[in-house]
Design a protein around this motif. Structure first.
Motif, PDB file in Angstrom:
ATOM      1  N   CYS A  18       7.354   3.369  -2.145  1.00 58.66           N
ATOM      2  CA  CYS A  18       6.059   3.274  -2.635  1.00 58.66           C
ATOM      3  C   CYS A  18       5.494   4.552  -3.031  1.00 58.66           C
ATOM      4  O   CYS A  18       5.966   5.017  -3.761  1.00 58.66           O
ATOM      5  N   GLN A  35       3.181   1.031   2.620  1.00 58.68           N
ATOM      6  CA  GLN A  35       3.408  -0.273   2.069  1.00 58.68           C
ATOM      7  C   GLN A  35       5.079  -0.676   2.153  1.00 58.68           C
ATOM      8  O   GLN A  35       5.234  -1.760   2.471  1.00 58.68           O
ATOM      9  N   ARG A  75       4.225  -1.571  -3.602  1.00 55.46           N
ATOM     10  CA  ARG A  75       2.937  -1.228  -3.839  1.00 55.46           C
ATOM     11  C   ARG A  75       2.156  -2.203  -4.372  1.00 55.46           C
ATOM     12  O   ARG A  75       2.690  -3.211  -5.144  1.00 55.46           O
TER      13      ARG A  75
END
Length: 199
Positions: free
Chosen positions: A154, A161, A103
């Motif tokens: 994520c 992501q 992330r």
């Protein structure tokens, strides 16, 4: 008369309520917690013991708009292996596996799996050297004994992501068979009441 007075006194007395004892919330029947080494020292991962605990706020959302928050596939690229929470806890103790939070840094700082490192998904193909790969003119060479396996995650099943990071890492030369994908991400981790580091 004395009986009536005693009855009235007992009725007016405050009621003392004993707290209900919660049933233990283990990770598995035989495992209450797992201790992992992190950059800040050992962290004990366990589940929240409050049997009435519930997710609130953003983590309780069920219907995020798609696009951008579409349901992600279990296997984000050919050769990548999907995993769950128990495997993630084992990876956190394995020196040959790096748990990577894909992330953006802001989200990582808001709470992460203890022991994970943050490699934002847009930076992943440029940071393969941190995983043991050697730089090359066309990307990286990732076939040596020092190349670690990676467990990516994520925000949750709707977060693209870490799947994007996996695909970009493979394009840059990282072997797909060394990538594990925890699709449940932080939403599932929190839903199970597991320890979160940071914010």
């Amino acid at each position: 008369m004395r009986f009536i007075f005693l009855a009235a006194l007992l009725a007016a007395a405050p009621v003392i309520v004993e707290p209900a004892f919660a049933e233990p919330v283990n990770i598995r029947p035989d495992v209450m917690s797992v201790t992992v080494d992190t950059a800040n020292g050992p962290v004990e991962i366990k589940r929240i013991q409050d049997n009435e605990n519930k997710l609130e706020g953003d983590w309780a959302k069920t219907s995020r708009p798609c696009p951008s928050f579409c349901i992600q596939p279990m296997i984000p690229a050919p050769g990548v292996t999907p995993v769950g929470e128990l495997e993630m806890m084992e990876f956190l103790k394995d020196p040959n596996v790096v748990v990577v939070d894909g992330r953006v840094t802001r989200d990582f700082e808001g709470g992460a799996i203890p022991g994970a490192i943050n490699i934002p998904y847009m930076e992943a193909p440029d940071r393969l050297g941190e995983l043991g790969c050697q730089p090359d003119f066309e990307g990286f060479i990732c076939d040596g004994e020092d190349v670690k396996s990676v467990a990516l995650y994520c925000n949750g099943p709707w977060c693209g992501q870490s799947p994007t990071a996996a695909r970009r890492m493979i394009e840059a030369g990282f072997p797909a068979e060394k990538i594990y994908y925890y699709r449940g991400g932080m939403q599932q981790w929190r839903l199970l009441g597991l320890t979160v580091s940071g914010g």
